[in-house]
Design a protein around this motif. Structure first.
Motif, short mmCIF file in Angstrom:
data_model
loop_
_atom_site.label_atom_id
_atom_site.label_comp_id
_atom_site.label_asym_id
_atom_site.label_seq_id
_atom_site.Cartn_x
_atom_site.Cartn_y
_atom_site.Cartn_z
N LEU A 317 14.09 30.88 0.29
CA LEU A 317 14.28 30.65 -1.14
C LEU A 317 14.41 31.98 -1.87
CD1 LEU A 317 11.54 27.91 -1.52
CD2 LEU A 317 14.00 27.54 -1.23
N GLN A 318 15.16 31.94 -2.98
CA GLN A 318 15.41 33.15 -3.76
C GLN A 318 14.15 33.56 -4.53
OE1 GLN A 318 18.81 32.72 -6.31
NE2 GLN A 318 18.70 34.82 -7.06
N TYR A 319 13.65 34.74 -4.23
CA TYR A 319 12.39 35.23 -4.79
C TYR A 319 12.69 36.35 -5.79
CZ TYR A 319 7.69 37.37 -4.81
OH TYR A 319 6.47 37.88 -5.18
N VAL A 320 12.08 36.28 -6.98
CA VAL A 320 12.26 37.32 -7.99
C VAL A 320 10.97 38.13 -8.06
CG1 VAL A 320 12.70 37.81 -10.42
CG2 VAL A 320 13.86 35.90 -9.31
N LYS A 321 11.09 39.43 -7.80
CA LYS A 321 9.90 40.27 -7.83
C LYS A 321 9.48 40.52 -9.29
CE LYS A 321 7.94 44.46 -5.86
NZ LYS A 321 8.18 45.73 -5.16
N PRO A 322 8.24 40.18 -9.66
CA PRO A 322 7.81 40.35 -11.05
C PRO A 322 7.63 41.83 -11.40
CG PRO A 322 5.98 39.60 -9.71
CD PRO A 322 7.19 39.58 -8.82
N VAL A 323 7.83 42.11 -12.70
CA VAL A 323 7.61 43.47 -13.18
C VAL A 323 6.11 43.65 -13.37
CG1 VAL A 323 8.17 45.15 -14.98
CG2 VAL A 323 9.85 43.41 -14.32
N ALA A 324 5.52 44.55 -12.61
CA ALA A 324 4.05 44.65 -12.55
C ALA A 324 3.43 45.28 -13.79
CB ALA A 324 3.65 45.46 -11.32
N ASP A 325 4.18 46.14 -14.49
CA ASP A 325 3.56 46.86 -15.61
C ASP A 325 3.82 46.21 -16.97
OD1 ASP A 325 6.22 47.36 -15.64
OD2 ASP A 325 6.07 49.54 -15.90
N ARG A 326 4.21 44.93 -16.97
CA ARG A 326 4.43 44.20 -18.23
C ARG A 326 3.43 43.07 -18.36
NH1 ARG A 326 10.51 43.94 -18.89
NH2 ARG A 326 11.11 46.16 -19.07
#
Length: 449
Positions: A317-326
């Motif tokens: 499945l298509q995984y979107v890496k979250p922006v960690a510093d937001r």
């Protein structure tokens, strides 16, 4: 499946009445009430400013329109169109407004959550409730409409006040063992109140109607905690979605975890059906093509249709890496809902945004995965059966049931992007909402059990 013509709409404000007879929609400062059966306009009301929120009374006789910028609520009557009511909170301002379950009182929350004002339409009396907590799910009514729970914050502590809705008398007042209470929700049977803490701490507390703490549940520490909560219609299960991409199900007997649903990026179990949406371009007979093409022909030329294929296991499945510093990272279980018959649970993991997971509640295991081409905006169960409607911000509406799933293009000229939807209480139709318009979608009667 049939579709109505398109009607204008503002701010996605479109609501069916609780009795299912009427459909209210807003166009800027106008409130339009239509007959559900033929969509003829029954009433047209003009408000003082652009409407930001609407809500039907429980008996479908009144409708409130909130104009938060002006601090005003206007109430209209369907039985007596000449009667109207205007509530002005003045300098106190207004951030939220809702009906009480009896449909004769309105609860207004002032700016900065300084107080809640309870206005009676019958006696014109006013009551005040102090210290309401500034949180998203701070007010909860029992399903039978007898009690209201209110989250409060005073002296840097969280409290719950339970009120009797018939006379607004305080029934119970108790403090909660929370750092920064985030939400409250009654079980459908009205016996248990779930209270959950800030997303910085995983903690959910369960209280009885008399204020006793029944249980406290904490899955882990030192990490982002609870993101979404849903009761099953039978009140037997409490589903808790969290930032660790898992759903935990608690049972109503011991309030202990009975199962943990993970949302991995790879589906390897051959027993799980994975439906994948694929595009299919329409066939065009070039020898009959006029140039320039007619408007209807041109729109069909460039509109892509889609269908569902069953994917071969294993599926990545298509995984979107979250922006960690937001703040508020797009990770974890942001949406979850039980089907009305208690058979299925639908979930969405925000960092796999194109996928809906459907779990079999009786067998407590994954049943079906739907992989969409676009990010899922919203899903909602048919109120009468196990049928899920989905929209992804494009010109299609999707339906899933245990028999299979289907993708249907909304046959409108121009760009009708379905951003939201709402079912009629009978489950035989739904309103599809776009940025500036809405239309009705009618399902075949044979499909409805």
């Amino acid at each position: 499946m049939n579709f109505s013509e398109v009607f204008k709409l503002s701010s996605l404000l479109c609501r069916f009445s609780p009795d299912g007879k009427y459909l209210a929609s807003c166009v800027q400062y106008r409130l339009i009430v239509r007959d559900v059966n033929n969509l003829q306009i029954l009433q047209l009301y003009t408000c003082l400013d652009q409407i930001q929120y609407i809500e039907w009374s429980s008996d479908s006789l009144f409708i409130l329109c909130a104009m938060y910028k002006r601090g005003i609520v206007q109430v209209w009557s369907l039985e007596q169109p000449d009667w109207h009511c205007k509530i002005d909170e003045g300098s106190a301002g207004l951030v939220a407004s809702c009906w009480s379950p009896d449909g004769r009182h309105i609860l207004n929350t002032t700016e900065f959550h300084l107080r809640i004002t309870v206005w009676s339409l019958c006696t014109k009396s006013v009551s005040y409730i102090k210290y309401p907590k500034a949180c998203q799910h701070g007010i909860a009514f029992t399903k039978d409409g007898r009690y209201m729970a209110l989250a409060e914050r005073r002296d840097c502590k969280d409290f719950i006040s339970l009120f009797v809705c018939s006379d607004w008398q305080l029934l119970r007042h108790f403090d909660t063992d929370t750092q920064d209470l985030a939400g409250i929700e009654w079980a459908p049977n009205g016996c248990v109140l779930a209270v959950w803490d800030t997303c910085l701490e995983y903690k959910i507390l369960l209280y009885s109607l008399d204020g006793r703490l029944l249980s406290t549940y904490c899955a882990y520490e030192w990490s982002l905690g609870i993101k979404s909560v849903a009761w099953s219609p039978s009140s037997q299960f409490l589903a808790i979605g969290s930032y660790d991409e898992k759903v935990r199900i608690l049972n109503h007997v011991t309030w202990k975890q009975i199962i943990e649903f993970e949302h991995p990026t790879t589906i390897a179990n051959p027993k799980i059906v994975v439906y994948k949406e694929v595009e299919k371009s329409p066939r065009v007979e070039t020898e009959n093509l006029a140039f320039p093409p007619a408007k209807a022909q041109a729109s069909s030329l460039f509109s892509t249709q889609s269908k569902y294929d069953i994917s071969q296991i294993p599926v990545s499945l298509q995984y979107v890496k979250p922006v960690a510093d937001r703040a508020n990272p797009r990770i974890g279980i942001g949406m979850l809902a039980f089907s009305p018959d208690n058979c299925f649970l639908a979930t969405k993991n925000d960092n796999i945004p194109n996928v809906i997971w459907i779990w079999d509640v009786q067998k407590l295991k994954l049943f079906v995965v739907l992989e969409q081409l676009c990010a899922v905006q919203l899903f909602q169960w048919d109120p009468r059966q196990s049928r899920l409607a989905i929209c992804t911000g494009n010109s299609k509406v999707y339906l899933w049931s245990p028999a299979g799933c289907v993708s249907v293009k909304v046959p409108m000229e121009g760009d009708f992007q379905v951003l939201s939807l709402c079912w009629h209480s009978k489950g035989d139709s739904m309103a599809l909402l776009s940025k500036d318009n809405f239309c009705m979608c009618y399902l075949e009667r044979e499909e409805v059990k």
